[in-house]
Scaffold this active site. Structure first.
Site, PDB file in Angstrom:
ATOM      1  N   HIS A  17       0.947  -1.310  -0.057  1.00  0.00           N
ATOM      2  CA  HIS A  17       0.068  -0.050   0.051  1.00  0.00           C
ATOM      3  C   HIS A  17       0.928   1.216   0.182  1.00  0.00           C
ATOM      4  O   HIS A  17       2.028   1.312   0.490  1.00  0.00           O
ATOM      5  CB  HIS A  17      -0.854   0.063   1.194  1.00  0.00           C
ATOM      6  CG  HIS A  17      -1.916   1.177   1.226  1.00  0.00           C
ATOM      7  ND1 HIS A  17      -1.639   2.306   1.629  1.00  0.00           N
ATOM      8  CD2 HIS A  17      -3.107   1.140   0.774  1.00  0.00           C
ATOM      9  CE1 HIS A  17      -2.593   3.172   1.587  1.00  0.00           C
ATOM     10  NE2 HIS A  17      -3.863   2.483   0.997  1.00  0.00           N
TER      11      HIS A  17
ATOM     12  N   GLU B 288      -3.527   2.812  -7.322  1.00  0.00           N
ATOM     13  CA  GLU B 288      -3.797   3.953  -6.365  1.00  0.00           C
ATOM     14  C   GLU B 288      -2.681   5.027  -6.734  1.00  0.00           C
ATOM     15  O   GLU B 288      -1.835   4.818  -6.019  1.00  0.00           O
ATOM     16  CB  GLU B 288      -3.660   3.324  -5.229  1.00  0.00           C
ATOM     17  CG  GLU B 288      -4.664   2.212  -4.918  1.00  0.00           C
ATOM     18  CD  GLU B 288      -5.309   1.922  -3.478  1.00  0.00           C
ATOM     19  OE1 GLU B 288      -4.689   2.563  -2.561  1.00  0.00           O
ATOM     20  OE2 GLU B 288      -5.960   0.969  -3.135  1.00  0.00           O
TER      21      GLU B 288
HETATM   22  O1  G3P Z   1      -6.501   1.919   0.182  1.00  0.00           O
HETATM   23  C1  G3P Z   1      -7.143   2.575  -0.214  1.00  0.00           C
HETATM   24  C2  G3P Z   1      -6.795   3.953  -0.031  1.00  0.00           C
HETATM   25  O2  G3P Z   1      -5.628   4.541   0.002  1.00  0.00           O
HETATM   26  C3  G3P Z   1      -7.981   5.105  -0.388  1.00  0.00           C
HETATM   27  O3  G3P Z   1      -8.028   6.087   0.491  1.00  0.00           O
HETATM   28  O4  G3P Z   1      -9.005   7.748   1.898  1.00  0.00           O
HETATM   29  O5  G3P Z   1      -8.759   8.010  -0.822  1.00  0.00           O
HETATM   30  O6  G3P Z   1     -10.305   6.396   0.177  1.00  0.00           O
HETATM   31  P1  G3P Z   1      -9.126   7.151   0.475  1.00  0.00           P
END
Ligand code: G3P
Length: 214
Positions: free
Chosen positions: A88, A136
């Site tokens: 992550h 991500e």
């Molecule tokens: O693991 C998912 C995360 O990093 C996304 O975070 O707060 O943008 O939904 P958020």
């Protein structure tokens, strides 16, 4: 599939982790969608005991034995987790460490969701054969701009770079049903979400709304 990452948010620690997990489970039951809770390691037993599908935020590829302070993959499995996030962006690993972690998890039967920050990493990590890859972009995490609407080209490229051999997820800034719908249109099979659910005044309603976009 929706993975709710509890991160280290106070709203989802300790007994609150258990409450949040119950909301995940209820939302899953009421929508028929797969909703997975991803709590802190110390909360895995209490979260798993609710019957909610549970994964870890991180594990070490190092085995059992003299590894003080590491999060043992075997220990995580024994505690009730069925899988784990790997790499992550808030817990980055070297590519070699990602490879070894995926291998270790495969050996002991833990599902892996490897996070990648760009399409090049998707290509590299896909060769390690994880169960899922999640694209991500770090700069969008925790923000108000959903990755699916802000970076559609990146998601499409990520999906292409898996060569159809690994299911692609995405996460960062996802807050609404439409954000999820867009991710699915672009070829993802699910999403990861944290702040959009954990900071919501009505987390269960929010999870159900997101499930409606699948
Ligand atoms: O693991 C998912 C995360 O990093 C996304 O975070 O707060 O943008 O939904 P958020």
């Amino acid at each position: 599939m929706i993975i709710v990452n509890f991160k280290a948010y106070r709203q989802a620690l300790g007994h609150k982790a258990e409450k949040m997990a119950k909301k995940c489970r209820e939302a899953s039951k009421e929508t028929g969608e797969r909703v997975i809770a991803c709590p802190q390691p110390q909360d895995i037993p209490r979260v798993a005991s609710t019957g909610t599908e549970t994964i870890a935020q991180h594990v070490s590829y190092k085995g059992t034995g003299s590894n003080t302070g590491r999060i043992s993959a075997t220990g995580i499995k024994n505690a009730g987790a069925s899988g784990t996030l790997v790499n992550h962006s808030e817990r980055r690993l070297s590519p070699e460490n990602v490879r070894k972690t995926v291998q270790k998890c495969e050996d002991i039967g833990l599902m892996t969701i490897v996070c990648a920050k760009d399409a090049e990493e998707v290509k590299k990590f896909n060769s390690y054969n994880p169960d899922f890859i999640s694209i991500e972009p770090p700069e969008l995490i925790g923000g108000q701009k959903p990755v699916s609407k802000s970076k559609p080209d990146l998601i499409q490229q990520a999906v292409e770079n898996t060569d159809g051999s690994t299911e692609t997820l995405t996460g960062a800034g996802i807050k609404t049903r439409e954000d999820v719908q867009k991710a699915i249109e672009l070829g993802c099979s699910g999403i990861l979400v944290a702040s959009g659910v954990i900071k919501s005044e009505k987390p269960k309603q929010k999870i159900k709304e997101l499930c409606d976009g699948l």
